[in-house]
Design a protein around this motif. Structure first.
Motif, short mmCIF file in Angstrom:
data_model
loop_
_atom_site.label_atom_id
_atom_site.label_comp_id
_atom_site.label_asym_id
_atom_site.label_seq_id
_atom_site.Cartn_x
_atom_site.Cartn_y
_atom_site.Cartn_z
N THR A 82 26.34 -100.38 -17.63
CA THR A 82 26.58 -100.98 -18.94
C THR A 82 25.37 -101.80 -19.38
O THR A 82 24.88 -101.67 -20.51
N ILE A 83 24.85 -102.62 -18.47
CA ILE A 83 23.70 -103.46 -18.81
C ILE A 83 22.44 -102.61 -18.96
O ILE A 83 21.63 -102.83 -19.87
N ALA A 84 22.27 -101.60 -18.11
CA ALA A 84 21.10 -100.73 -18.23
C ALA A 84 21.10 -99.99 -19.56
O ALA A 84 20.06 -99.87 -20.23
N THR A 85 22.27 -99.50 -19.97
CA THR A 85 22.38 -98.78 -21.24
C THR A 85 22.16 -99.71 -22.42
O THR A 85 21.45 -99.37 -23.38
N ALA A 86 22.75 -100.91 -22.35
CA ALA A 86 22.58 -101.87 -23.44
C ALA A 86 21.13 -102.32 -23.56
O ALA A 86 20.58 -102.45 -24.67
N LEU A 87 20.48 -102.56 -22.42
CA LEU A 87 19.07 -102.95 -22.44
C LEU A 87 18.21 -101.83 -23.03
O LEU A 87 17.28 -102.09 -23.80
N THR A 88 18.54 -100.59 -22.69
CA THR A 88 17.83 -99.45 -23.26
C THR A 88 17.98 -99.42 -24.78
O THR A 88 17.01 -99.22 -25.52
N GLY A 89 19.21 -99.65 -25.26
CA GLY A 89 19.45 -99.69 -26.71
C GLY A 89 18.69 -100.81 -27.39
O GLY A 89 18.17 -100.64 -28.50
N LEU A 90 18.60 -101.95 -26.73
CA LEU A 90 17.85 -103.09 -27.28
C LEU A 90 16.36 -102.77 -27.37
O LEU A 90 15.71 -103.01 -28.40
N ILE A 91 15.81 -102.25 -26.29
CA ILE A 91 14.38 -101.92 -26.27
C ILE A 91 14.05 -100.86 -27.31
O ILE A 91 13.00 -100.91 -27.96
#
Length: 347
Positions: free
Chosen positions: A131-140
């Motif tokens: 969840t955090i990896a995907t969200a961080l990817t979306g943010l970047i």
């Protein structure tokens, strides 16, 4: 033996920036010299190992046809010996080595490119890594192009899946193992893009054994090609380690490790960390706490963590990627993103 790289630009601050960058990330490959005039460069003309990076405004005054020269351009130019000044330095390093046919091993190059690779890991299962990896990817992806790569034994991210693409990461690993293949062309076949964002991903591999059967040389070759193509790469690791996973661990510029304050989970993290130290693994760890106990909200944040998240079950119940992108989780990850960009924690 290091290649001597002689730099001359009309802007001294740009020459200084290039010199600093090469010395920081590619010191084992290049010996860097910054020159102030064409006359001062003559001393290096007798050295056959020299490569010259010279601003295009000096072309008419440059008379040595035997020297290996690349021209630094203010505007984009696709010529073989022209380098656009304002592209990523890593990309024109790739062009310099490819055009000049200098032999440099992939691992040495990757050591310079490691700042592109961010791993998300925890020895604790179910803590919210994906969840955090995907969200961080979306943010970047809102700021630069980014590749998300799931390396779990049983990839759990159904949001990033393209049913229309028959290729997956197993195919790419197989292609990459064949040194004769054009790896950039193969990446284009396998990679998917998420709608309007600069977010790229591969469909998950068929079998985890495909990852485990991939040798270190293939990983270096593949990761080098991906680093030249994408500004950032997010690696979503499973909660256990295999030999080949450790190979990829060591390629990460930063390994974001999720922890929580539950006693047994903390013990597991401590044992994992002690083992890394015992094995003398040089991992640049960024600790992120995912608080399961809501009562800890009022406590002062610990200085050892770059970020402390208040664990919320709703973060784990997104129906699709659009919901995740609209959630408050992206805002909560901004301090982590800024840390990864600048290497400093942000209050």
């Amino acid at each position: 033996m290091a290649i001597t790289l002689v730099i001359l630009d009309k802007d001294p601050s740009y020459s200084e920036y290039l010199t600093h960058y090469f010395r920081r990330y590619y010191n084992s490959i290049f010996h860097i010299v910054s020159s102030t005039t064409l006359v001062a460069m003559n001393i290096y003309l007798q050295n056959n190992d020299c490569i010259f990076l010279i601003h295009e405004s000096y072309r008419e005054d440059w008379s040595n046809e035997d020297a290996e020269v690349f021209w630094l351009c203010e505007e984009k130019n696709n010529g073989e010996r022209f380098l656009y000044k304002y592209q990523k330095v890593d990309r024109f390093i790739h062009k310099i080595l490819e055009t000049s046919q200098r032999e440099v091993d992939n691992l040495s190059l990757l050591k310079g490119l490691k700042q592109n690779i961010i791993g998300i890991y925890s020895p604790i299962g179910g803590i919210g890594k994906t969840t955090i990896a995907t969200a961080l990817t979306g943010l970047i992806a809102q700021h630069e192009n980014v590749l998300y790569l799931n390396l779990e034994p049983f990839p759990s991210n159904a949001f990033l899946m393209n049913e229309g693409n028959k290729y997956n990461f197993s195919d790419l690993l197989l292609f990459a193992s064949r040194a004769s293949e054009d790896i950039n062309m193969l990446i284009e076949k396998v990679v998917n893009r998420y709608e309007t964002l600069e977010l790229y991903y591969f469909n998950p591999y068929n079998r985890y054994e495909d990852l485990l059967d991939t040798d270190a040389g293939t990983w270096y070759r593949l990761m080098l090609a991906l680093c030249h193509k994408y500004d950032k790469i997010i690696l979503d690791f499973g909660s256990h380690e295999d030999k080949q996973v450790l190979t990829v661990f060591n390629l990460c510029h930063v390994l974001v490790v999720l922890v929580c304050h539950e006693p047994f989970a903390k013990m597991k993290v401590e044992k994992w960390y002690n083992y890394q130290q015992k094995m003398s693994r040089d991992l640049n760890i960024c600790w992120v706490a995912n608080k399961i106990d809501q009562r800890e909200e009022s406590q002062e944040p610990s200085s050892e963590y770059v970020l402390e998240l208040a664990y919320n079950e709703s973060y784990l119940r997104f129906n699709n990627f659009e919901e995740l992108l609209r959630s408050s989780l992206l805002d909560k990850l901004i301090p982590l993103y800024l840390y990864l960009e600048g290497g400093e924690s942000v209050d």
